[in-house]
Motif scaffolding. Structure first.
Motif: not given
Length: 251
Positions: A17-24
């Motif tokens: 949903e709106k929660e970033n769990v992994l970023e780049d």
């Protein structure tokens, strides 16, 4: 000569949903490596594993197994996976060690095929490889958590995978047997199996693995184990978000 990449994670991002769990997230696992993936609870380790196993699709980025995009990868017998099974295994399950390990050939052979003598030999070799030969006719529910995890690893390697992924395999393993457990993984790596181990046990990481990846949504570190061992405690504390002191398990 360039080393073959068994796994390549390239600019992967994932959100629920709106929660970033992994970023780049970007890193690779060369053939023959023993990689430790570490990070605090909620750092995205389990989500990353699900992406690598094709169970989740990243919103951004690409994952390659043996040079093939994950969306096109079909040779799943080349990948073994061991989860935290021993912590919640049904002790009343009516199957012997031999039967559990033999079931690891089902995906490759089909459900209702009898094992050939060569396949039976492969089952025995996998059981022996994890040091469980004397227990092969014992009911798996009668074994300790650590012994059960050894059996699940035998089940994962019986089809001779080239990459073995382990998600915190020492959960449920008696603390006195953890070192022997890691010694067994080290031996499997020496036999030529590439390993990706998810663990909280940072002290053991620097002694057994060849490479370390530190994940907390972002990838904070990826490199060789000796480089990781040189990191200062305050660098790791910054990564974990609280004070951290790394203890060695060597005696």
């Amino acid at each position: 000569m360039k080393t073959e990449e068994v796994l390549k994670v390239e600019h992967v991002s994932f959100r629920y949903e709106k929660e970033n769990v992994l970023e780049d997230v970007t890193f690779s696992v060369p053939k023959g490596a023993f990689v430790g993936l570490v990070g605090p609870n909620g750092s995205g380790k389990s989500t990353l594993l699900k992406c690598i196993l094709g169970l989740l699709k990243p919103q951004q980025g690409n994952i390659y197994l043996f040079g093939t995009p994950i969306s096109e990868f079909k040779e799943w017998h080349r990948v073994g996976f061991v989860s935290q099974k021993a912590n919640s295994f049904n002790t009343g399950f009516p199957a012997t060690v031999y039967e559990v390990v033999a079931s690891g050939l089902t995906a490759k052979l089909g459900l209702f095929r009898f094992l050939t003598s060569k396949e039976k030999q492969a089952v025995m070799e996998a059981i022996d490889a994890v040091g469980m030969g004397e227990f092969r006719q014992q009911n798996i529910g009668e074994l300790s958590g650590g012994q059960q995890q050894r059996v699940f690893i035998a089940r994962a390697i019986v089809s001779k995978p080239e990459l073995l992924i382990l998600d915190e395999p020492t959960v449920g393993v008696d603390v006195h047997h953890v070192q022997n457990f890691y010694n067994m993984l080290d031996e499997l790596n020496r036999l030529g199996i590439t390993l990706l181990l998810v663990t909280h046990d940072i002290g053991t990481i620097t002694e057994k693995v060849t490479h370390v990846a530190c994940l907390n949504k972002h990838l904070y570190f990826h490199g060789k184990a000796d480089e990781f061992a040189q990191l200062k405690d305050h660098d790791l504390s910054k990564f974990y978000g609280h004070h951290l002191h790394v203890l060695s398990h060597q005696h």
